[in-house]
Design an enzyme around this catalytic site. Structure first.
Site, mmCIF file in Angstrom:
data_model
loop_
_atom_site.group_PDB
_atom_site.id
_atom_site.type_symbol
_atom_site.label_atom_id
_atom_site.label_comp_id
_atom_site.label_asym_id
_atom_site.label_seq_id
_atom_site.Cartn_x
_atom_site.Cartn_y
_atom_site.Cartn_z
ATOM 1 N N CYS A 45 4.622 12.058 -6.907
ATOM 2 C CA CYS A 45 3.757 10.882 -7.041
ATOM 3 C C CYS A 45 4.426 9.649 -6.448
ATOM 4 O O CYS A 45 3.772 8.815 -5.815
ATOM 5 C CB CYS A 45 3.429 10.619 -8.509
ATOM 6 S SG CYS A 45 2.708 12.034 -9.343
ATOM 7 N N THR A 46 5.730 9.536 -6.655
ATOM 8 C CA THR A 46 6.462 8.388 -6.120
ATOM 9 C C THR A 46 6.347 8.353 -4.596
ATOM 10 O O THR A 46 6.099 7.299 -4.000
ATOM 11 C CB THR A 46 7.942 8.459 -6.569
ATOM 12 O OG1 THR A 46 7.972 8.436 -8.000
ATOM 13 C CG2 THR A 46 8.756 7.305 -6.025
#
Ligand code: BEZ
Length: 212
Positions: A45-46
């Site tokens: 997600c980062t």
């Protein structure tokens, strides 16, 4: 009930990293990309949010606003954004919706109980200025999405909304496009496609991208 192409994207009001958002008002006349991710402070997600931030000028050029969502709190989103900016050399300028009560996740069917009861999967919706859903994709938690591909589809949608063409497999901006089957009359086709066309079969007519 899952959302299908052509459906109206449900409106909602929800907290986010930039405060309360009323979705349709926030979109205004722009296109939108609404995408969910499983959780804050997770590796894939980062990278996804960093990529989206780095593509901000491309999204802006296409008149697209991006917004993402997870079930974490607005405070957690704000703290995570600092990490994303630092580790991805990015500047996240788009909101992250805090969907703790699962209101938006349920409206958009972003929780797939056989994958996870609690976390949203990687759902993504492209929404046009009439608030219609134009693309849906769903990826598993372990696989990051390709945001160049999302932009490629938006490029195709915006082109094909204006010309009677469709874009072939693996098409990218500048490649030839296909004339959609409906115009049959030679004179009409020549008028609509002054750059000419190649008919490989009566149903397979290729022409240079009309707006270049
Ligand atoms: C990730 O974003 O890295 C991730 C999130 C949930 C499950 C697996 C990976």
């Amino acid at each position: 009930m899952s959302l299908r192409l052509g459906d109206t994207a449900p409106d909602f009001e929800q907290d986010s990293s930039i405060g309360r958002i009323r979705f349709h008002d926030w979109l205004g006349d722009s296109w939108g990309v609404l995408f969910s991710h499983p959780a804050d402070f997770t590796p894939v997600c980062t990278t996804e949010l960093g990529l989206t931030a780095k593509l901000a000028s491309e999204f802006e050029r296409h008149n697209v606003k991006t917004v993402t969502l997870s079930v974490d709190s607005a405070q957690s989103h704000v703290e995570w954004i600092r990490d994303i900016n630092e580790t991805q050399s990015a500047n996240v300028g788009f909101p992250i919706i805090a969907d703790g009560d699962r209101k938006v996740s349920q409206l958009y069917d972003m929780i797939h109980p056989n994958a996870s009861d609690t976390f949203t999967v990687r759902s993504l919706f492209v929404i046009d200025p009439k608030k219609k859903v134009r693309l849906t994709i769903t990826y598993p938690a372990s696989t990051g999405r390709n945001f160049d591909e999302v932009l490629r589809v938006i490029d195709s949608l915006q082109l094909t909304d204006h010309y009677q063409v469709a874009t072939p497999g693996n098409w990218k901006h500048g490649d030839d496009v296909a004339i959609v089957p409906s115009p049959k009359d030679e004179d009409v086709i020549r008028r609509k496609f002054p750059k000419g066309y190649r008919a490989l079969r009566p149903y397979l007519r290729m022409t240079p991208q009309p707006d270049r």
